[in-house]
Design a protein around this motif. Sequence first.
Motif: not given
Length: 124
Positions: A111-118
């Motif tokens: 979950i969460g915005p894609p730019h924060l995914h590792r």
Amino acid sequence: MAERALRGARLGAQSFEDERGVEMAPRQEIEYVCDDGHSFLVVMSDEAEIPYEWEDPKTGRIGRLRDGTAPEKKEEKAARTHWDMLLERRSETELEEILTERLELLRSGEIGPPHLHRRKKKSA
């Protein structure tokens, strides 16, 4: 422009209505007294509900109704915060569990915005 100019009257500054035949509403003079003893009059309608306090138009101080009794103070309810409303629906242990679950999902990238995914390392 000069052809359309109005002459002989100031716009908005003067009313051409007269007061003949107009009956004024019944009025009363209410006396208010400031803490320092200064008193002032306020003209109100006979039908108006008379407030206990009024601001003096000249000094800005608050005057209280002469010979008036102070109204009873109403009990003020404390403002409910978002946290209070949340606690009405869930217990703190439930909220801790939900927070832990959501943090795990956020850290795993589900979950969460894609730019924060590792970015996951690609295996060769």
